[in-house]
Design an enzyme around this catalytic site. Structure first.
Site, PDB file in Angstrom:
ATOM      1  N   TYR A 281      78.328  37.281  49.308  1.00 20.72           N
ATOM      2  CA  TYR A 281      79.202  38.151  48.517  1.00 20.72           C
ATOM      3  C   TYR A 281      79.979  37.051  47.332  1.00 20.72           C
ATOM      4  CZ  TYR A 281      79.253  41.540  52.075  1.00 20.72           C
ATOM      5  OH  TYR A 281      78.652  42.470  52.842  1.00 20.72           O
TER       6      TYR A 281
ATOM      7  N   ALA B 252      81.760  49.091  53.885  1.00 24.39           N
ATOM      8  CA  ALA B 252      80.779  49.763  54.947  1.00 24.39           C
ATOM      9  C   ALA B 252      81.094  51.105  54.989  1.00 24.39           C
ATOM     10  CB  ALA B 252      81.471  49.057  56.067  1.00 24.39           C
TER      11      ALA B 252
ATOM     12  N   GLU C  68      80.000  54.035  41.536  1.00 25.84           N
ATOM     13  CA  GLU C  68      80.150  52.999  42.849  1.00 25.84           C
ATOM     14  C   GLU C  68      79.587  51.579  42.737  1.00 25.84           C
ATOM     15  OE1 GLU C  68      77.226  55.036  45.676  1.00 25.84           O
ATOM     16  OE2 GLU C  68      77.271  53.316  47.101  1.00 25.84           O
TER      17      GLU C  68
ATOM     18  N   ARG D  41      84.664  35.294  53.156  1.00 24.62           N
ATOM     19  CA  ARG D  41      83.531  36.253  53.691  1.00 24.62           C
ATOM     20  C   ARG D  41      82.122  36.118  53.453  1.00 24.62           C
ATOM     21  NH1 ARG D  41      82.958  42.674  52.891  1.00 24.62           N
ATOM     22  NH2 ARG D  41      81.551  43.022  54.716  1.00 24.62           N
TER      23      ARG D  41
ATOM     24  N   HIS E 158      78.692  47.772  44.456  1.00 23.96           N
ATOM     25  CA  HIS E 158      78.458  46.929  45.540  1.00 23.96           C
ATOM     26  C   HIS E 158      78.119  45.356  44.994  1.00 23.96           C
ATOM     27  CE1 HIS E 158      78.460  50.119  48.393  1.00 23.96           C
ATOM     28  NE2 HIS E 158      77.453  50.789  47.604  1.00 23.96           N
TER      29      HIS E 158
ATOM     30  N   ASN F 199      84.003  50.313  45.299  1.00 25.24           N
ATOM     31  CA  ASN F 199      83.288  49.909  46.297  1.00 25.24           C
ATOM     32  C   ASN F 199      83.831  49.903  47.749  1.00 25.24           C
ATOM     33  OD1 ASN F 199      82.133  48.094  48.123  1.00 25.24           O
ATOM     34  ND2 ASN F 199      82.516  46.200  46.819  1.00 25.24           N
TER      35      ASN F 199
ATOM     36  N   PRO G 261      87.084  48.305  53.016  1.00 25.37           N
ATOM     37  CA  PRO G 261      87.382  47.483  54.203  1.00 25.37           C
ATOM     38  C   PRO G 261      86.529  46.061  54.075  1.00 25.37           C
ATOM     39  CG  PRO G 261      85.928  49.203  54.820  1.00 25.37           C
ATOM     40  CD  PRO G 261      86.269  49.718  53.597  1.00 25.37           C
ATOM     41  N   ASN G 262      87.533  45.075  54.293  1.00 26.17           N
ATOM     42  CA  ASN G 262      86.917  43.595  54.363  1.00 26.17           C
ATOM     43  C   ASN G 262      86.731  42.949  52.999  1.00 26.17           C
ATOM     44  OD1 ASN G 262      86.555  43.266  57.329  1.00 26.17           O
ATOM     45  ND2 ASN G 262      84.846  45.063  57.087  1.00 26.17           N
TER      46      ASN G 262
ATOM     47  N   ARG H  65      69.077  44.244  51.972  1.00 21.72           N
ATOM     48  CA  ARG H  65      69.652  43.833  53.355  1.00 21.72           C
ATOM     49  C   ARG H  65      69.284  44.872  54.523  1.00 21.72           C
ATOM     50  NH1 ARG H  65      75.829  43.114  52.186  1.00 21.72           N
ATOM     51  NH2 ARG H  65      75.636  42.001  54.215  1.00 21.72           N
TER      52      ARG H  65
HETATM   53  C1  DQA Z   1      79.507  45.814  49.999  1.00 26.49           C
HETATM   54  C2  DQA Z   1      77.906  46.214  50.964  1.00 26.49           C
HETATM   55  C3  DQA Z   1      78.307  47.017  52.207  1.00 26.49           C
HETATM   56  O1  DQA Z   1      77.297  47.189  52.663  1.00 26.49           O
HETATM   57  C4  DQA Z   1      79.302  46.275  53.063  1.00 26.49           C
HETATM   58  O2  DQA Z   1      79.572  46.761  54.191  1.00 26.49           O
HETATM   59  C5  DQA Z   1      80.650  45.522  52.114  1.00 26.49           C
HETATM   60  C6  DQA Z   1      80.400  45.260  50.838  1.00 26.49           C
HETATM   61  C7  DQA Z   1      79.222  45.149  48.893  1.00 26.49           C
HETATM   62  O3  DQA Z   1      80.019  45.114  47.763  1.00 26.49           O
HETATM   63  O4  DQA Z   1      77.927  44.358  48.580  1.00 26.49           O
HETATM   64  O5  DQA Z   1      81.667  45.462  52.871  1.00 26.49           O
HETATM   65  O6  DQA Z   1      79.836  47.092  49.625  1.00 26.49           O
END
Ligand code: DQA
Length: 147
Positions: free
Chosen positions: A23, A77, A98, A18, A100, A74, A10-11, A107
């Site tokens: 990011y 959240a 995984e 964003r 990020h 990835n 998500p997102n 964070r």
């Molecule tokens: C994320 C880190 C997560 O905590 C966050 O909710 C994201 C992006 C990252 O790529 O740094 O949506 O996965």
């Protein structure tokens, strides 16, 4: 040719707009293109996808069990909340890495725990889009080593 699913949660479709201070300025489309290029150079077929929905990510991980040799994910959240994605990766029986973009350990504390890390062969965080490229190179080696 091995097939890798590169899955985004998500997102991540908002990348570029964003919180660019966290990011970076690249869009998800640009990252996807870089992943496909890295895949081509490594002799891998890269299937790059994003969904805001947990169940769709679970469906794709189940699809990977039949149609992919490895997963780069990835989970956004959902990393911090999703036992369903943890279970799906376990059940798929395919190696998963995984990724990020940000360093989740610098964070908020709620980002310090991932339900996905225990079922991943490795975790890359804090290196921005380069993390995806490193994960693609690494998953190639993991697949080759497993035969
Ligand atoms: C994320 C880190 C997560 O905590 C966050 O909710 C994201 C992006 C990252 O790529 O740094 O949506 O996965």
């Amino acid at each position: 040719m091995a097939t890798i699913f590169v899955l985004n949660g998500p997102n991540l479709n908002m990348l570029g707009r964003r919180e660019p201070g966290i990011y970076g300025g690249k869009s998800l489309e640009e990252i996807g293109e870089e992943c496909r290029t890295a895949g081509r150079e490594a002799g891998l077929s890269v299937d790059f996808r994003q969904s805001n929905h947990e169940g769709i990510l679970v469906d794709w991980i189940q699809e990977a069990a039949d149609s992919a040799d490895g997963i780069v994910i990835n989970p956004g959240a959902y990393s911090h909340t999703s036992i369903a994605i943890h279970d799906a990766i376990r059940a798929a029986g395919k190696p998963a890495i995984e990724v990020h973009l940000s360093n989740i350990f610098t964070r908020e504390t709620f980002r310090h725990h991932s339900h996905i890390s225990p079922v991943a062969v490795g975790v890359i965080c804090g290196l921005g889009p380069t993390g995806y490229i490193l994960a693609i190179a690494a998953i190639k080696q993991v697949i080759a080593a497993r035969g």
